[in-house]
Design a protein around this motif. Sequence first.
Motif, PDB file in Angstrom:
ATOM      1  N   ASN A 790       9.370  34.308  -3.380  1.00 28.75           N
ATOM      2  CA  ASN A 790      10.687  33.951  -3.914  1.00 28.75           C
ATOM      3  C   ASN A 790      11.788  34.574  -3.064  1.00 28.75           C
ATOM      4  OD1 ASN A 790      10.958  36.639  -4.699  1.00 28.75           O
ATOM      5  ND2 ASN A 790      10.442  36.228  -6.841  1.00 28.75           N
ATOM      6  N   GLN A 791      13.056  34.334  -3.451  1.00 29.16           N
ATOM      7  CA  GLN A 791      14.170  34.775  -2.625  1.00 29.16           C
ATOM      8  C   GLN A 791      14.338  36.298  -2.609  1.00 29.16           C
ATOM      9  OE1 GLN A 791      17.757  32.687  -3.521  1.00 29.16           O
ATOM     10  NE2 GLN A 791      18.738  33.162  -1.571  1.00 29.16           N
ATOM     11  N   LEU A 792      13.686  36.967  -3.560  1.00 30.24           N
ATOM     12  CA  LEU A 792      13.733  38.427  -3.578  1.00 30.24           C
ATOM     13  C   LEU A 792      12.658  39.034  -2.685  1.00 30.24           C
ATOM     14  CD1 LEU A 792      14.302  39.024  -7.399  1.00 30.24           C
ATOM     15  CD2 LEU A 792      16.019  39.015  -5.561  1.00 30.24           C
ATOM     16  N   GLY A 793      11.862  38.159  -2.070  1.00 30.18           N
ATOM     17  CA  GLY A 793      10.777  38.650  -1.228  1.00 30.18           C
ATOM     18  C   GLY A 793       9.525  38.981  -2.002  1.00 30.18           C
ATOM     19  N   GLU A 794       9.458  38.565  -3.262  1.00 31.68           N
ATOM     20  CA  GLU A 794       8.284  38.843  -4.089  1.00 31.68           C
ATOM     21  C   GLU A 794       7.259  37.725  -3.936  1.00 31.68           C
ATOM     22  OE1 GLU A 794      10.782  41.010  -7.730  1.00 31.68           O
ATOM     23  OE2 GLU A 794      10.325  38.856  -7.782  1.00 31.68           O
ATOM     24  N   GLU A 795       5.997  38.119  -3.919  1.00 27.55           N
ATOM     25  CA  GLU A 795       4.917  37.137  -3.811  1.00 27.55           C
ATOM     26  C   GLU A 795       4.754  36.415  -5.143  1.00 27.55           C
ATOM     27  OE1 GLU A 795       0.321  37.795  -3.818  1.00 27.55           O
ATOM     28  OE2 GLU A 795       1.038  38.028  -1.730  1.00 27.55           O
ATOM     29  N   VAL A 796       4.881  35.106  -5.121  1.00 28.35           N
ATOM     30  CA  VAL A 796       4.722  34.285  -6.322  1.00 28.35           C
ATOM     31  C   VAL A 796       3.319  33.697  -6.382  1.00 28.35           C
ATOM     32  CG1 VAL A 796       5.573  32.216  -7.533  1.00 28.35           C
ATOM     33  CG2 VAL A 796       7.183  33.745  -6.366  1.00 28.35           C
ATOM     34  N   ILE A 797       2.853  33.148  -5.271  1.00 27.20           N
ATOM     35  CA  ILE A 797       1.499  32.596  -5.161  1.00 27.20           C
ATOM     36  C   ILE A 797       0.787  33.354  -4.052  1.00 27.20           C
ATOM     37  CG2 ILE A 797       0.119  30.513  -4.790  1.00 27.20           C
ATOM     38  CD1 ILE A 797       1.873  30.269  -7.213  1.00 27.20           C
ATOM     39  N   PRO A 798      -0.424  33.846  -4.304  1.00 27.31           N
ATOM     40  CA  PRO A 798      -1.125  34.617  -3.256  1.00 27.31           C
ATOM     41  C   PRO A 798      -1.455  33.749  -2.041  1.00 27.31           C
ATOM     42  CG  PRO A 798      -2.580  34.140  -5.099  1.00 27.31           C
ATOM     43  CD  PRO A 798      -1.221  33.738  -5.542  1.00 27.31           C
ATOM     44  N   PHE A 799      -1.593  34.381  -0.902  1.00 25.43           N
ATOM     45  CA  PHE A 799      -1.827  33.683   0.369  1.00 25.43           C
ATOM     46  C   PHE A 799      -3.318  33.419   0.553  1.00 25.43           C
ATOM     47  CE2 PHE A 799       2.044  36.137   0.750  1.00 25.43           C
ATOM     48  CZ  PHE A 799       2.948  35.238   1.303  1.00 25.43           C
ATOM     49  N   ILE A 800      -3.844  32.466  -0.242  1.00 25.57           N
ATOM     50  CA  ILE A 800      -5.290  32.215  -0.181  1.00 25.57           C
ATOM     51  C   ILE A 800      -5.616  30.731  -0.116  1.00 25.57           C
ATOM     52  CG2 ILE A 800      -5.865  34.343  -1.396  1.00 25.57           C
ATOM     53  CD1 ILE A 800      -6.262  32.646  -3.942  1.00 25.57           C
ATOM     54  N   PHE A 801      -4.603  29.874  -0.058  1.00 21.85           N
ATOM     55  CA  PHE A 801      -4.856  28.437  -0.225  1.00 21.85           C
ATOM     56  C   PHE A 801      -4.776  27.697   1.106  1.00 21.85           C
ATOM     57  CE2 PHE A 801      -3.421  29.837  -4.407  1.00 21.85           C
ATOM     58  CZ  PHE A 801      -4.451  29.340  -5.200  1.00 21.85           C
ATOM     59  N   ASN A 802      -5.637  26.667   1.225  1.00 24.96           N
ATOM     60  CA  ASN A 802      -5.635  25.828   2.426  1.00 24.96           C
ATOM     61  C   ASN A 802      -4.495  24.810   2.402  1.00 24.96           C
ATOM     62  OD1 ASN A 802      -8.813  26.278   1.639  1.00 24.96           O
ATOM     63  ND2 ASN A 802      -8.386  26.584   3.816  1.00 24.96           N
ATOM     64  N   GLU A 803      -4.121  24.379   1.223  1.00 29.88           N
ATOM     65  CA  GLU A 803      -3.004  23.449   1.066  1.00 29.88           C
ATOM     66  C   GLU A 803      -2.138  23.948  -0.087  1.00 29.88           C
ATOM     67  OE1 GLU A 803      -2.272  20.902   2.934  1.00 29.88           O
ATOM     68  OE2 GLU A 803      -4.121  20.773   4.131  1.00 29.88           O
ATOM     69  N   LEU A 804      -0.817  23.796   0.077  1.00 29.42           N
ATOM     70  CA  LEU A 804       0.103  24.219  -0.979  1.00 29.42           C
ATOM     71  C   LEU A 804       1.388  23.415  -0.842  1.00 29.42           C
ATOM     72  CD1 LEU A 804       0.742  26.209  -3.309  1.00 29.42           C
ATOM     73  CD2 LEU A 804       1.621  27.794  -1.586  1.00 29.42           C
TER      74      LEU A 804
END
Length: 855
Positions: A790-804
Amino acid sequence: MRQLLFFLLAIFMVTFFYGCAYKVLKADKFLEKQEMGKAKKRIDKAIENDPRNPAAQFMLAKYYSHSVWSFDAVDSAHLYIRSVSDTFPQLENKTVKKLSKKGLDSVAVVQQALIVDSLAFAKAQAENTEDAYNQYLNTYDYLTFEEEATALRNQVAYDKAIAQNTTQAVSDFFRKYPDAPQAQKARNVFETLYYEKKTQNETLTEYVDYVKERPQTEFAEEAAFEILNIISAGAETLDYQRFIKQYNQFEASQLAQTILEGVSYEGRTDELLTHKKDSAFHFYNLEKQGLSSFQFEEIVPDSCSFIKQPFILSKQANVVFAYLKNGEKILDVNIKAIEYLGSGFFQIDDYGRDKNLVHFSQHDKLSQKAVEFQILDDFHLAKKEDDSWYLISLLGEAILKQPVDSIWKEGEVFFFKKGNNMAVASIADFKKSAKNELKSLSYLYNDYEWLDEKYLRLHSNDYETILNQRAEVFFPLEQASFNYFDAVWVKEKNGKVKVLDQNRNSLFEEDLAAFQFESGVLGVKNEMLWSVFISGFKGFPKFQYDSIRIFNSWLTYAQQDDAEYLLFQSGKKVVLKEKERYRILKNYNVAFSNVSDQIRFVEISNEKGYFKLYNGLGRMVKEGQDLDINILTPRLIQVHQNKKKQLIDSSGTEIKIKNVEAFGAFQDGLIPILQNRKFGALIVEDLKIIPAHSQSKIELFLQDSLYIFKEDNLLGISNAKAEIVVDADFEAIEFFNDSTAIVEEAGQIGIFNIYSKEYLFEDLETWERIVFGEEIFFIVRRQAGYGVINQLGEEVIPFIFNELKAYESKSKLYWLAERRLSEINYIVIAYFDKNGQVLFKEGLNFDDYLETACD
């Protein structure tokens, strides 16, 4: 002696009376032999001697009820048997015993009365009339056949009332015989007849009055539907709402509510995401955030895994069916094509000649068949039969007397074409006061055009009429030409021009010969000369110019005799000297495409290269020899003279900047300035200077605060004073938020805090900005996969997906993600809400996944 004689006489009379009484009973043997004359003679003799002789009256009853008379004399028989019945109980016991020995006793009286009763019923049956049966029921005592007579009487009376077919006859029946089995039928018939009579002309008033008068009858419901049908012609939302309120106790009000619900049906249908698992397609409802309860073996998605249309197409054994998004089948036919028309209606082609019109509610009163249908507005349809089109309401209520070749609607105006001619109408023209009140149209026009999207000009050869947006006549049809310019009407007729205001009143008394109009400026001409109204249309025209040319709202050219003038909106008049030419200056920067009219400058020059610059008020802001003038913004002008570059505002005031080598094009609130081979910038809003310190054009990072500069071919961030905030260490810098940037350093992308000089995220491969309302998100790819920040630099969805990817539905943002587990031929799909909450996840084998995957 006298007393003795009287006693002997009394004994004689009594003896004689009873002797006669007994003898009359012997008349029975004559009756048995059908010797009717002898029997009557003996009976009459007994009656002559004593009219109240019970034996004689009994024999008269038997005489008149003899079979030889059939039942013609039954009334006489009844008279005498009743007399016997009344007299017999009053006889002395001794007399009764003597009569009994001769065969006349109470049993014989009763038996004879029953015979008379039977004959009376037979007579009533033979006549078979209401009066005959009532005569029997109301006159005879024993009424052995009362039940049969009553039933026959009721049926005969009912048949007679029905045959008369009047409310009076039928109501008379059930009022006279309320307990008759036919009474309820008669009441029903009465209601039918009363309803038919009350509504015989099928007018709206008749139906309304009937419902008001008899709201509890079975026909009140029918009348309510008829009211709804009639008002549906020319109906708008308010008409249906009023109907619902007034007739809420009737089923018709539910239908009206269904129609209103259909208007917003498409917007209320939920979007579905579909996936295949275990040989069946499943559906996830984004709005309800759950799986639907139904599945199909084979479907046709709109695109990829989405079902956006308000229906689902499913194929079963090579037959295609359509379903609502709740799983309900729309129509049990093999579908060739289906189209959602609007207002809750689907048009279905089932390989037949006619197409089916089906409402989402599947109400039978909202279903039709025709060659084709078109939705004209929320509440009206065009229906094609053979080669003709018909205008109907959503309930199928006919509106026009005759079919037309085509029907369409623009704004609030309906257009009808027949042959080469047209007619127009408004929705108010379709209002009906009766079912058979069909509308006729006048096909007067052969062409049309909209004037400023406010008025409709209709042509009829060399005649014109003007309608407003509601199809109301503004100017009636006449042999004239009308033009509309910013609340001013110009009417040309018979070579004369009239200028009219919005109320159709003439602005000038004179008849004019010609006119010009542009951007609020009006020029009018009498027989010889022109007059110009630059600032409104008040006052009298002053005809003085030989010719004019109106350029825009602020500048007009005029010629008078040999003199030429530029006329400004402010009233300023600038004389063009001999051999002077003029040019309206423009700016082609796309940043000003929406405000181009605010750039108001005109340049006047002569053949000797002397230039004068005027602003839009007619004020000269700059003059000189060999000026090169360039408009930078609506307020700022660059002037180049004798190798000197100067920046002035629209009033001519110079903005002093030292050592300027060049000015750049306006962008993001800045005008780049090149000084000593370094770039600074002018902040246009407050005319402050950012000192030159960049190798290339300064770019905006944060409005009115921070800027991106270049040094040694690398980028950094500085403030408006050219003070370094972030050193020039980066190949690229993009705004992330007020304190954070997306940067590329040594080929590596990261999210960098410009104040702490620390990375929040490193080793990013790609990123995509997602703007949702006032919120901004970033889909970021790292080596492990895609995720969301998000715009605050917080992770919303983890970085584990091949497509998003981001998906917006009904003002909500969702994240649709896929993760492949290639080693086991498996894919996990997951749906998240805006903030990263897991809504749904499912594991699929790769073959099932491919059924709904995009290319």
